[in-house]
Design an enzyme around this catalytic site. Structure first.
Site, PDB file in Angstrom:
ATOM      1  N   GLY A  57      -4.921   4.258  -4.210  1.00  0.00           N
ATOM      2  CA  GLY A  57      -5.405   3.034  -4.825  1.00  0.00           C
ATOM      3  C   GLY A  57      -6.506   2.355  -4.043  1.00  0.00           C
ATOM      4  CB  SER A  58      -7.277  -1.259  -3.726  1.00  0.00           C
ATOM      5  OG  SER A  58      -7.348  -1.501  -5.110  1.00  0.00           O
ATOM      6  CB  THR A  59      -5.746   1.951   0.816  1.00  0.00           C
ATOM      7  OG1 THR A  59      -5.385   3.155   0.132  1.00  0.00           O
ATOM      8  CG2 THR A  59      -4.588   0.963   0.760  1.00  0.00           C
ATOM      9  CG  MET A  60      -8.800   5.889  -1.537  1.00  0.00           C
ATOM     10  SD  MET A  60      -9.034   6.984  -0.104  1.00  0.00           S
ATOM     11  CE  MET A  60      -7.901   6.227   1.076  1.00  0.00           C
TER      12      MET A  60
END
EC number: 3.4.16.4
Length: 571
Positions: A297-300
Site C-alpha cells: 500500500g501507501s508505504t511505497m
C-alpha cells in the site's frame, strides 16, 4: 577253590585294574589335550565369544551447539536427559518390579506388558524418551534385566514463545525442524562418538575400555537479535492484536547501520517447550516476518517520490494538482480521501495522496518506479537463509498498462514480506545505501550498494517526518524526544470476489531518529476487526512504543528534546 582258580581270579582282577588305569589315563590325556587345544588353538575364538557377552559399543552423545542473542543471552540450549529402552527377549515378565517400572514410565502394568508382548520378537523398543536424570536413576535402581538407560540431550528454549518463530525447534532426535534450528542444522549438530564398554548381566556399564570414535560437539551460533528488544516488541504486538481483534501480526526491527535484525516477532505464537497444543493447522508455526506476503500500500509512496526526484523532472517544491480528489485512468477511478488540491511532493507523502503519486508515476518512464523497487530489494529473496523465505511479487508492467503502473506506485499489484519492506526503507536511514539484512550477529557490516543519491534519500526522509507531525497520517507513531519519519499503509485484503470492503492490512514503516538514524522498523497487522483499522491507528502506536523503548535501551541520544522550561512555556 583250587590254587589254579585262585591264580586265575587274581589275574582277572589285575587285568581289570590295569584297564581302569588305562581308561583314566586316556581320559586325563583327553582332558589335557582339550585344555591345550582351548588355550592354544581356540583361544582367540573363546576370547571373542566372551567379549561378545560382556563388551558393548556405546554411543557418546554429542552436545548440540547453543543459540544465543547478540549479547550472549541463551535462546536455545541442550539439557541432559535419559532414554529408557528394553530388549523384550531379555525381559522377565514375572519380575516383581514391573508395577514400579510402569509408574515411572507414566503408564500401568497391563499396558506395559501388552506392549512387551507385542514386540516380544524384537531386541529393541523405546520405553520412554527424554526422561529427567532423576527419573532415569530410579529406573536403573530397579535392576531389571532387559531394561537399559542411555544418556542424550533435549533442547530447551529459555525465551519460549517470544523468539520461537525465529529460533525454531528440534524433534525428539535433536534434528532441526523449524527456523534457525533447521537452517543451521549442519552447523549446530554435533557428531556422536563411540566407545567400548564392559557391561554386566543386567546391562550396567562396569568399565570403560577405550574410545572407538571421537565425539564432535556442535558449534554455537550467535543471532543478531537483542533479546530485550525482542521481549518489548513481542509484548506490544501481542497487546495490539488482542486490542484490535486481528488475525495475525508481524514486526521487524533493523539496525540502520548494519542491516542486522534486532527483533522479529509474530502473532499468534506458541511455546516450543510444550508443542502439545499446536493444533492441526500449524498456523502458529509460520514466521510471518519472512514467509507471509502482503500488498504494501501507501508505504511505497516514499519510494515513488524518490523515483520522481531521481528522474530529474521534479524537485521537492514541485506542485502537483490533485483536484478534484480523484483521477480516471483507462476507466478506473483512483481516489484520495478528499480533495487536497495542489500539493508539493512532501505534502503528497504527508497526505498520502493516491492521485499525486499516480500523476508522477504516469509522467515518468514506465520502468522508473519498478527499478527503484527492485534496487531496494523487492521481488527477490533477502538472503537470510531462513526456511520458507518468500521473494514476494514485483511484476513487469508494460507501458500501455497504465492502471497497473498507477496502482503499483501506491503499493497495489505487488507483494512484500515485512522483512523486505524494512530493508526497502534502509536507504532512507543510510543516505541512499541498501545493505543485506542478517539474522546473525556481524563482526563488521556487509558491503552496501548505493540505490539513490544521498541528497534524494535525505529529502524523502524529511518528507516522511511530516507524516508523524500535525496534519500527517501517522501522528501516533511520534516518540517523545525523538524525530520520527515514516509512512502509514492501509490495504484492502483480497477475497474470493476481489478486494474485500471490510478486511484490511494495517502497516507502518519508519525510521528513527531522523537526525542520525539508528533503527528501521515495520509493523504489519492483518485484518484488525475493531473500530480502528487504518495503519496510523493500529500499526503506528506499536511502532512508537517499541522503537521508543528500543532507542532508550540502546542509549540513543534524543534529537528533539526540549528542556522542561520550554515545555512549560508551550503548555
Amino acid at each position: 577253590m583250587s590254587d589254579e582258580q585262585v591264580l586265575q581270579a587274581r589275574a582277572a582282577r589285575g587285568w581289570r585294574l590295569w584297564l581302569v588305569f588305562v581308561l583314566l589315563f586316556l581320559i586325563a590325556g583327553a582332558v589335557a589335550a582339550k585344555m591345550l587345544s582351548l588355550n592354544v588353538q581356540e583361544q582367540a575364538f573363546l576370547k571373542r565369544q566372551g567379549d561378545a557377552r560382556i563388551l558393548r559399543t556405546a554411543v557418546i552423545p554429542a552436545h548440540r551447539g547453543m543459540i544465543s542473542d547478540r549479547n550472549g543471552q541463551p535462546l536455545s540450549v541442550s539439557a541432559p536427559v535419559s532414554t529408557v529402552w528394553m530388549n523384550p527377549k531379555e525381559f522377565d515378565r514375572q519380575n516383581a518390579s514391573i508395577t514400579k517400572l510402569a509408574g515411572l514410565l507414566g503408564t500401568d502394568k497391563t499396558a506395559l506388558l501388552k506392549r512387551v508382548a507385542r514386540f516380544q520378537k524384537k531386541q529393541f523398543i523405546y520405553l520412554k524418551r527424554q526422561m529427567t536424570p532423576i527419573q532415569a536413576a530410579q529406573v536403573e535402581a530397579l535392576d531389571m534385566p532387559g531394561v537399559y538407560v542411555d544418556r542424550e540431550y533435549k533442547r530447551f528454549y529459555p525465551a519460549a514463545e517470544v523468539a520461537t518463530h525465529l529460533v525454531g525447534f528440534t524433534n525428539v532426535d535433536g534434528k532441526g525442524q523449524e527456523g534457525i534450528e533447521l537452517a543451521f542444522q549442519d552447523w549446530l549438530q554435533g557428531v556422536p562418538g563411540k566407545k567400548l564398554v564392559m557391561r554386566d548381566l543386567l546391562g550396567r556399564t562396569v568399565k570403560h575400555i577405550r574410545e572407538l570414535e571421537p565425539m564432535s560437539q556442535g558449534h554455537d551460533l550467535q543471532l543478531s537479535i537483542d533479546l530485550r528488544l525482542q521481549y518489548l516488541a513481542y509484548r506490544e504486538l501481542k497487546a495490539a492484536v488482542q486490542a484490535h481483534k486481528a488475525d495475525s501480526a508481524a514486526m521487524v526491527v533493523l539496525d540502520a547501520h548494519t542491516g542486522e535484525v534486532l527483533a522479529m516477532v509474530n502473532q499468534p505464537s506458541y511455546n516450543p517447550n510444550d508443542r502439545s497444543n499446536l493444533g492441526a493447522g500449524m498456523e502458529s508455526l509460520r514466521n510471518r516476518g519472512v514467509t507471509d506476503t502482503f500488498e504494501p500500500g501507501s508505504t511505497m509512496k516514499p519510494l515513488t517520490i524518490a523515483a520522481a526526484l531521481m528522474s530529474g523532472k521534479y524537485s521537492p517544491s514541485t506542485v502537483i494538482d490533485t483536484s478534484p480528489g480523484y483521477i480516471r485512468v483507462k476507466g478506473k477511478t483512483i481516489r484520495d480521501h478528499r480533495n487536497y488540491g495542489e500539493l508539493d511532493l512532501g505534502l503528497i507523502i504527508t497526505k498520502s495522496s493516491n492521485v499525486g503519486v499516480t500523476k508522477l508515476a504516469l509522467a515518468m518512464h514506465e520502468d522508473a518506479v519498478r527499478n527503484v523497487f527492485q534496487n531496494v530489494g523487492l521481488g527477490q529473496i533477502s538472503g537470510t537463509g531462513f526456511p520458507g523465505e518468500q521473494a514476494g511479487v514485483l511484476p513487469f508492467v508494460p507501458k500501455k498498462r497504465l492502471v497497473e503502473r498507477a496502482t503499483m506506485a501506491y503499493g497495489y499489484g505487488l507483494a512484500v514480506t515485512p522483512l523486505q519492506l524494512a530493508q526497502a526503507y534502509l536507504p532512507f536511514a543510510s543516505g541512499g545505501l541498501v545493505r543485506p539484512v542478517s539474522l546473525l550477529k556481524l563482526d563488521r557490516p556487509e558491503p552496501s550498494t548505493r540505490v539513490m543519491p544521498e541528497k534524494v534519500a535525505n529529502q524523502v526522509l524529511r518528507m516522511m517526518e511530516t507524516v508523524t507531525q500535525t496534519g500527517g497520517t501517522g501522528r501516533r507513531a511520534a516518540i517523545e524526544g525523538y524525530r520520527v519519519a515514516g509512512k502509514t499503509g492501509t490495504v484492502h485484503k483480497v477475497g474470493s470476489g476481489g478486494y474485500a470492503d471490510d478486511q484490511y492490512v494495517s502497516i507502518f514503516a519508519g525510521v528513527a531518529p531522523v537526525d542520525n538514524p539508528e533503527i528501521v522498523a515495520v509493523v504489519m497487522v492483518d485484518n484488525p476487526k475493531g473500530q480502528e483499522y487504518y495503519g496510523g491507528e493500529v500499526a503506528a502506536p506499536v511502532f512508537s512504543r517499541v522503537v521508543g523503548g528500543a532507542l532508550r535501551m540502546l542509549n540513543v541520544a534524543p534529537d528533539n528534546w526540549q528542556p522542561a522550561s520550554s515545555q512549560m512555556v508551550m503548555k
